[in-house]
Every structure is written in C-alpha cells, then in structure tokens.
Design an enzyme around this catalytic site. Structure first.
Site, short mmCIF file in Angstrom:
data_model
loop_
_atom_site.label_atom_id
_atom_site.label_comp_id
_atom_site.label_asym_id
_atom_site.label_seq_id
_atom_site.Cartn_x
_atom_site.Cartn_y
_atom_site.Cartn_z
N CYS A 172 14.17 10.55 7.14
CA CYS A 172 14.42 10.20 8.53
C CYS A 172 15.90 10.14 8.86
CB CYS A 172 13.73 8.89 8.91
SG CYS A 172 13.96 7.58 7.70
N GLU A 232 10.59 0.57 10.08
CA GLU A 232 11.58 1.63 9.84
C GLU A 232 10.85 2.94 10.09
OE1 GLU A 232 13.42 4.49 9.00
OE2 GLU A 232 13.21 4.14 6.86
N GLU A 248 10.82 14.98 15.83
CA GLU A 248 11.14 15.01 14.41
C GLU A 248 10.33 16.09 13.69
OE1 GLU A 248 12.07 11.67 11.04
OE2 GLU A 248 10.29 11.37 12.27
N LYS A 259 0.84 -1.20 0.00
CA LYS A 259 0.00 0.00 0.00
C LYS A 259 0.87 1.25 0.00
CE LYS A 259 -1.95 2.34 3.35
NZ LYS A 259 -1.89 3.74 2.82
#
Length: 479
Positions: free
Chosen positions: A285, A251, A381, A178
């Site tokens: 990231c 991840e 983040e 997806k």
C-alpha cells in the site's frame, strides 16, 4: 502419485485444533498455482473458543510487569531468528516471494520490530502525578485495552502479523489473530514457535475467510479490532465494531504519489522508484505506484523508467535474479490485468502490460504514461507491478495531482531544492513523506495514513500507545 497435503490447524488456548465442524479451505502456492495445504475454515464455535481463551488469559497477562513482557518478546525474537529458514520457506510458499529477498528484506526488520516493542513495553509515559485541585492528587494510568481481534493481510503475512501482535502483547493485551485465507502457513508456524514462550491463551491464531473475520469483529469479547486490508474491508470492520463501540485500528489502501521535479537526480530516482514500485509485485500500500514528473523531464524519465521495467525480472522463488514473484491469487491477477485492459485511448503502455507464463500468477513490470487525473488507474489502487506516469507544469499542479485521490498513506518528493522539499512535505496530505527516497521503514517511526487509508498507527511508540487506554485516578489527600 498423489502428494499428501500439509494440514494447518488453528492455535487456541495453547493447543492446535481443527475447525470445530471440520471444514477446511485449500491453500495454493501462487508461484505454481497448485494446492499444497489445507487450513481450517473457522466458524462461530472456533471464534468463541479463541475469544474465551484470550479472555481467560488476559487478567494474568495484564498483571505481568513490563520487564516480564519484554523478556517474553525478546525470546520470541530470538526464536524467530533461530528458525529464520523455516519462516522464510513458509512465507515464500505462502506468497511465491523470492527466498533470498524474503530472508534479507523481511525477516531482519520483523525481528527488529519485535525487539523494539519489547523495549517499548518498559517506556510508557504520561503526565506526572500532581495536585490540579486543592487537596487532590491526580494520577494517569495507561492500561491494556483487553482482548484484541486482529486481521492480517496476504501481501506481507509474516511481517503484518508482527505489526499486529507485538505492540498488543507488549502493552499487556491478549490476541486472536486471523491470517488471510490465502496465506495462513507462516502465521501458523509463528504460533508453533511462540507456543513455548507465552502463557496459554495470550496469543491465538484462527484460520478462515471473510466470514471468520466478521465473526471476530462482531464478537462481544474483544475491546479492539485491528485490520490491515482493503478500504472496503476496513469500512465493514468499522461498521461492525460500531455496534458495541469497539476501538478500531485501520491500515487500509494507498495510492502513493511520487513527485519528481526537474532538478532531481534522474538515474537515481528511476532506479529507486522502480524497486519501490515493483518490490513484492507492487502488492504494497506504500508502493511507488503513481509517478508525477515535471514536464521538462517527462519524456526522458519515461524512457528511463520503461527501460528499468524491462530490465526488472519476475520469476520463481528460488531464482536469485528476480526482484519479485507472482501476484497472490487469481483474483488479484484478474484485477491487475483488468486495469490495463480498460485503459483509455489516451494512455500508452510503455513496458509490460501482460501476464508472464501460464503457470502461477506472474505479471510483467509495467509502465503506463499519458494518463489524466480522473482516469480509473490513477484514482484506484491497482496493487500490482504497475507504475503510472503523469506530467505536471509547476509545484502547485504537482500538489493538486498528488493530493487528488481518496487515499493518504504515503508519498515521496524528489528534488535538490530543500525549500521545495519542505513545502511539499508540509502540504502533501499523506501519513508519510519520503524525500529523495521511497519505502524505507524503521520500527521507531509511525506508519499510518489519513482519509480512506484509515486511522491509527503501526510501529513506533504511537503504534504501541494505540493498544493502551488512559485512566485518570484522583485521590483525596485527606485520607
């Protein structure tokens, strides 16, 4: 005059299909803010159909030889290369990324990674067969895990799809993938290209939102769930998968420390860090997002980095002079702007700190200094073109600050002192440590983190092995 929207469709069992109930979502080009396509909003019936197709295809694909799987993946790599312009155009429309940089910096490594896993298919290794008990021979088998439910992110839709399907298929698994609801176009195009290579049902793509992903992970068919995404999404996947003890590959986020010592080559460090921090609008990231600079060079470094930010350009995909395009969606633009709006009084915006233009989701390359370790923008983040700078006094404090976050994906050290570089690389609690560089990746080396950055590895033989299971076979020598 109304422009007809492109119609994207699911790819299930070798056929392109609308959602069973006809629901769709709008797909927006983030460089313009305009809708250019519709995609299926897949529900339970679509997930059931995709899982059934993958399950039906699994026995046949599992039993192919490594050579056959290698040949198929090499054909896919060749086909992607042949249709590179189409893939780059779709990815740019998906994300607003510069066309030139997408063609030069993403398509070639993506093709190389497929070819790497094609080779890895023929190199599975294990302990040699032997007699570990009198009269008994033991054999270790490595087998595919089965159907894999995979969810890719919106920051690198095309490349992350490769990181998902290539190792899984190389190992003999079948896949239901997806893409993000904001970036489905390039993945659907990949399905169109792959259609002529793989048997029906080996590779399936379903479009949809968070609920679609949840239905995939909670489905009883997959043996493994793999996601690249936020920490929150990863935690939800792990919780959902635990209900029937699925294998999970995560991840997740990052907050990479970039530790610059007083003996570093400042011009080179500034140039490389600016690129590694602002490439893809900082939506990476592993981005060089959190710079720690020795106090003796702090002011010089900040001034140079601020100038580099000012010289960095963002803009339309067809502008050859830009380093990066827009943020992916209005929510991401709001999130990045919110971090800057909430900065504490002791912080200073050295460059940027504002939206660019009123069309699309562009944000200026930003540098923020004067920050403390417990500030929100240090601990969380941002996922945007924002580089923060902190000062440290010595190696011990640099290490304390670097490790003092909940993420542990990537890091870098900038110094000419080999011993210090080795000490730092040993003690930095991150899955990757770069020395005097930041962000290069190669297919042969693993990518993955610790702590809230998740677990499991992408790329490399380690990433390939994640999509296998180990079976012990013991046979009596007495017949």
């Amino acid at each position: 005059m109304t422009t007809e929207l492109r119609r994207l469709r699911n790819y299930i069992g070798g056929e392109f299909k609308d959602a069973a109930d006809g629901r769709t979502t709008e797909v927006v080009n983030p460089a313009t803010g305009e809708v250019y396509a519709t995609a299926p909003l897949s529900g339970q019936a679509d997930v059931d159909a995709a899982m059934a197709a993958a399950a039906a295809a699994f026995p046949g694909w599992r039993d192919t030889t490594p050579a056959e799987r290698q040949k198929a993946l090499l054909k896919i790599a060749d086909a992607f290369e042949a249709r590179a312009d189409e893939l780059v155009a779709a990815e740019s429309e998906n994300t607003g990324k510069p066309l030139g940089l997408t063609a030069s910096e993403e398509l070639p490594p993506m093709v190389d990674q497929i070819r790497f896993f094609a080779g890895a298919a023929r190199l599975l290794e294990g302990r040699s067969a032997g007699e570990y008990m009198d009269g008994m021979t033991s054999i270790i088998r490595r087998e595919p895990v089965g159907v894999c439910a995979q969810v890719a992110p919106w920051n690198y839709p095309m490349m992350m799809a490769v990181w998902k399907f290539a190792p899984a298929i190389a190992a003999g698994n079948t896949v239901v993938l997806k893409p993000s609801d904001t970036t489905p176009a390039s993945t659907v195009l990949m399905a169109e290209i792959i259609d002529s290579v793989l048997p029906k049902g080996v590779f399936n793509v379903i479009c949809g939102d968070r609920e679609t992903g949840r239905a995939m992970v909670e489905h009883s068919t997959p043996a493994m769930a793999s996601i690249t995404g936020s920490v929150r999404a990863g935690m939800q996947v792990a919780e959902s998968a635990s209900k029937d003890v699925k294998r999970v590959h995560l991840e997740l986020g990052g907050k990479a420390p970039v530790v610059v010592f007083e003996d570093a080559d400042i011009p080179k460090a500034v140039e490389d860090i600016a690129v590694a921090g602002y490439f893809n609008a900082g939506q990476d990231c592993t981005a060089a997002t959190r710079v720690l600079v020795h106090e003796s060079i702090h002011d010089e470094f900040v001034a140079a980095l601020a100038k580099a930010a000012t010289d960095t350009k963002t803009g339309a995909p067809d502008d050859e002079d830009v380093l990066y395009g827009p943020l992916n969606n209005p929510n991401q633009l709001k999130q990045v702007a919110g971090f800057i709006e909430r900065l504490p009084a002791h912080a200073k915006v050295e460059a940027g700190g504002h939206r660019v233009g009123d069309k699309g989701y562009f944000y200026a390359p930003t540098v923020v200094s004067g920050l403390k370790q417990d500030d929100e923008i240090i601990q969380n983040e941002v996922f945007g073109p924002v580089i923060t700078v902190q000062s440290f006094t010595d190696e011990s404090q640099a290490l304390e600050y670097a490790n003092g976050v909940e993420f542990a994906l990537a890091s870098s050290v900038w110094t000419k002192d080999h011993g210090r570089a080795m000490r730092m690389s040993k003690n930095l609690d991150f899955g990757c440590v770069w020395i005097n560089t930041h962000i290069p990746l190669v297919a042969e080396m693993p990518h993955g983190g610790f702590k809230k950055s998740g677990y499991g590895k992408d790329l490399s033989a380690y990433g390939f092995e994640d999509y296998t299971r180990i079976k012990h076979v013991m046979t009596s020598l007495d017949g």
